[in-house]
Design a protein around this motif. Structure first.
Motif, PDB file in Angstrom:
ATOM      1  N   UNK A   1       5.660  -1.776  -4.585  1.00  0.00           N
ATOM      2  CA  UNK A   1       6.687  -2.588  -3.960  1.00  0.00           C
ATOM      3  C   UNK A   1       7.244  -1.914  -2.729  1.00  0.00           C
ATOM      4  N   UNK A   2       7.255  -0.753  -2.528  1.00  0.00           N
ATOM      5  CA  UNK A   2       7.358   0.000  -1.642  1.00  0.00           C
ATOM      6  C   UNK A   2       6.198  -0.339  -0.384  1.00  0.00           C
ATOM      7  N   UNK A   3       5.223  -0.242  -0.770  1.00  0.00           N
ATOM      8  CA  UNK A   3       3.961  -0.161   0.347  1.00  0.00           C
ATOM      9  C   UNK A   3       3.074  -1.163  -0.412  1.00  0.00           C
ATOM     10  N   UNK A   4       3.087  -2.629  -0.141  1.00  0.00           N
ATOM     11  CA  UNK A   4       2.215  -3.499  -0.633  1.00  0.00           C
ATOM     12  C   UNK A   4       0.802  -3.292  -0.337  1.00  0.00           C
ATOM     13  N   UNK A   5       0.466  -2.681   0.573  1.00  0.00           N
ATOM     14  CA  UNK A   5      -1.020  -2.328   1.025  1.00  0.00           C
ATOM     15  C   UNK A   5      -1.236  -0.745   1.021  1.00  0.00           C
ATOM     16  N   UNK A   6      -1.964  -0.314   0.152  1.00  0.00           N
ATOM     17  CA  UNK A   6      -2.264   1.052   0.057  1.00  0.00           C
ATOM     18  C   UNK A   6      -3.660   1.290  -0.471  1.00  0.00           C
ATOM     19  N   UNK A   7      -4.147   2.613  -0.314  1.00  0.00           N
ATOM     20  CA  UNK A   7      -5.365   2.774  -0.847  1.00  0.00           C
ATOM     21  C   UNK A   7      -5.484   3.265  -2.462  1.00  0.00           C
ATOM     22  N   UNK A   8      -6.304   3.374  -3.075  1.00  0.00           N
ATOM     23  CA  UNK A   8      -6.329   3.756  -4.461  1.00  0.00           C
ATOM     24  C   UNK A   8      -6.177   5.426  -4.707  1.00  0.00           C
ATOM     25  N   UNK A   9      -6.372   6.001  -3.474  1.00  0.00           N
ATOM     26  CA  UNK A   9      -6.245   7.566  -3.585  1.00  0.00           C
ATOM     27  C   UNK A   9      -4.786   7.995  -3.200  1.00  0.00           C
ATOM     28  N   UNK A  10      -4.105   7.025  -2.250  1.00  0.00           N
ATOM     29  CA  UNK A  10      -2.733   7.316  -1.877  1.00  0.00           C
ATOM     30  C   UNK A  10      -2.041   7.014  -3.178  1.00  0.00           C
ATOM     31  N   UNK A  11      -2.464   5.764  -3.957  1.00  0.00           N
ATOM     32  CA  UNK A  11      -1.551   5.566  -4.881  1.00  0.00           C
ATOM     33  C   UNK A  11      -1.768   6.730  -6.164  1.00  0.00           C
ATOM     34  N   UNK A  12      -3.313   7.174  -6.532  1.00  0.00           N
ATOM     35  CA  UNK A  12      -2.926   7.960  -7.490  1.00  0.00           C
ATOM     36  C   UNK A  12      -2.270   9.451  -6.994  1.00  0.00           C
ATOM     37  N   UNK A  13      -2.177   9.737  -5.828  1.00  0.00           N
ATOM     38  CA  UNK A  13      -1.464  10.978  -5.309  1.00  0.00           C
ATOM     39  C   UNK A  13       0.136  10.734  -5.515  1.00  0.00           C
ATOM     40  N   UNK A  14       0.694   9.414  -5.225  1.00  0.00           N
ATOM     41  CA  UNK A  14       2.183   9.258  -5.382  1.00  0.00           C
ATOM     42  C   UNK A  14       2.363   9.067  -6.877  1.00  0.00           C
ATOM     43  N   UNK A  15       1.488   8.660  -7.690  1.00  0.00           N
ATOM     44  CA  UNK A  15       1.748   8.639  -9.254  1.00  0.00           C
ATOM     45  C   UNK A  15       1.920  10.063  -9.743  1.00  0.00           C
ATOM     46  N   UNK A  16       0.793  10.725  -9.445  1.00  0.00           N
ATOM     47  CA  UNK A  16       0.972  11.991  -9.878  1.00  0.00           C
ATOM     48  C   UNK A  16       2.012  12.960  -9.187  1.00  0.00           C
ATOM     49  N   UNK A  17       2.455  12.549  -8.124  1.00  0.00           N
ATOM     50  CA  UNK A  17       3.636  13.420  -7.772  1.00  0.00           C
ATOM     51  C   UNK A  17       4.982  13.141  -8.653  1.00  0.00           C
ATOM     52  N   UNK A  18       5.116  11.831  -8.908  1.00  0.00           N
ATOM     53  CA  UNK A  18       6.214  11.380  -9.715  1.00  0.00           C
ATOM     54  C   UNK A  18       6.044  11.877 -10.973  1.00  0.00           C
TER      55      UNK A  18
END
Length: 447
Positions: free
Chosen positions: A103-120
């Motif tokens: 929702x914050x970034x509708x286009x992102x790489x899966x590595x960026x998504x993995x890192x963001x979820x891991x941090x949360x």
């Protein structure tokens, strides 16, 4: 003539009942039909089932929001790769976290998504609010654990792709199996907004309720209805009607006597029976009715993912062989245990040594066959004793003929008279009985 729903909208309504959504790219013809008749569909679902139909024309999405206090425990997003196809709790949590990030970034790489979820997850894991989600091997994290977490995110993204919420530009399994793999995820913000359809858990006061009461809170008529005393009185006629009709439309079978809250016996009344039959007819479904059992069938196969008894798998053959015996026992309603079914299958294998050859241990086949019948409510697992099942009244609606292939002709004595050659079940869930005027179609399953 049915007055509840236009015949041209029945197919769209069945698809919405089964899938919960129609998208412009997934089924353009039915999406257009539902969009043109959305007002009539909305009135039908709201008036007969108190379900809400949402039309998101900008997002190319039509959603049906079901509200059931008796939420089916065998439903949910399914995964083809897993032996237990229902998505795990971790996968469902990852869907929510992925939606938050996309929702914050509708286009992102899966590595960026993995890192963001891991941090949360790392921030809230110590408090027990989120699970630990390491995605890279470290001193206290094995490669296997990290790989399993990455594949879990892949399962979450597969479900979102199937829902039409996101698109990916490469194979998810191959990418996430490799620590260095990457791909681009593109989300539809309009469809993400449509997913956020529930009220805030804070407004619903879910944090003060035990988990087993959450379904009742989310299906309450008004915001704080779940705070009322449940023992204040018997359910109203409207509550009984909605519960009975929702189960009838959304489940393969309904036993009017299996609800301790005295809700489903509404189908016994003349008004309840007529209204239920009208709703089934409006959706283009067939109803087979006994005094103690209702079975709903869909000749088109659109309203349910169940395809029993179709298929030639050994487990289906075993289920049909068991179903052939259940109504003929001295007491058809008596519990049946694993030993009795194992003896039945052993007798079949004695006559046909090559049958179910892949199952060295018959108890495993017994459990698989029982699971097939349990999925369509012809058996119910005994809550007190493992590996014991309770036949339901639905077994009386079936007529299964077991036929075995003739042995090869003897060069000396010639051929013997042919025996029965296949298991022939009625189509869908209902067979011809004195309670059912519907003729059954028949299909062969090799024994």
């Amino acid at each position: 003539m049915n007055e509840l729903l236009d015949a041209d909208l029945s197919e769209s309504a069945r698809i919405l009942v089964a899938r919960g959504r129609l998208t412009t790219e997934g089924d353009p013809e039915q999406y257009r039909a539902a969009l043109q008749g959305h007002q009539e569909l909305s009135e039908f679902f709201r008036g007969e089932l108190n379900w809400t139909l949402s039309v998101h024309e900008v997002a190319g999405l039509i959603r049906l929001h079901k509200r059931r206090t008796d939420v089916p425990t065998d439903r949910g997003p399914r995964l083809v790769r897993d032996r237990q196809p229902l998505a795990t709790t971790l996968v469902m949590v990852l869907i929510c976290l992925a939606c938050e990030q996309l929702w914050r970034r509708p286009r992102m790489s899966v590595r960026e998504l993995l890192q963001a979820i891991a941090q949360v997850c790392a921030t809230d894991a110590d408090g027990g609010q989120l699970p630990r989600f390491p995605v890279v091997a470290a001193k206290d994290v094995s490669k296997q654990q990290a790989r399993r977490n990455r594949l879990s995110l892949g399962d979450a993204l597969k479900i979102m792709v199937a829902e039409g919420v996101v698109t990916v530009d490469a194979d998810l399994d191959r990418t996430l199996a490799d620590e260095d793999g990457d791909l681009i995820i593109t989300a539809s913000r309009d469809r993400l907004a449509a997913k956020f359809s529930s009220l805030s858990p804070t407004l619903l006061q879910l944090d003060g309720l035990p988990p087993e009461q959450h379904a009742a809170a989310l299906s309450a008529e008004t915001l704080l209805d779940h705070t009322a005393d449940p023992s204040a009185g018997a359910p109203s006629l409207e509550t009984r009607r909605l519960t009975a009709l929702r189960r009838l439309v959304d489940d393969p079978a309904t036993d009017p006597l299996d609800d301790a809250t005295d809700t489903t016996p509404y189908l016994h009344t003349l008004t309840g029976r007529e209204r239920a039959l009208n709703v089934a007819a409006a959706l283009g479904l067939g109803a087979t009715v006994r005094r103690d059992w209702w079975e709903i069938t869909d000749p088109s196969g659109q309203a349910s993912s169940l395809d029993f008894p179709n298929g030639r798998r050994t487990e289906r053959q075993a289920a049909l062989a068991l179903l052939a015996v259940l109504p003929t026992r001295q007491d058809p309603t008596a519990p049946i245990g694993i030993d009795e079914i194992t003896t039945l299958f052993a007798d079949i294998r004695a006559r046909q040594p090559r049958w179910a050859a892949s199952y060295e241990r018959l108890p495993a086949l017994v459990r698989a066959a029982a699971a097939e019948l349990t999925s369509i409510r012809l058996l119910a697992a005994d809550p007190d004793i493992p590996d014991r099942w309770l036949p339901t009244a639905g077994v009386h609606l079936w007529r299964v003929r077991v036929r075995q292939p003739a042995p090869p002709p003897s060069p000396v004595h010639g051929s013997e008279p042919a025996a029965d050659a296949a298991l022939i079940p009625p189509a869908e869930h209902a067979g011809p009985t004195s309670d059912s005027p519907h003729a059954a179609h028949q299909g062969d399953v090799d024994a």
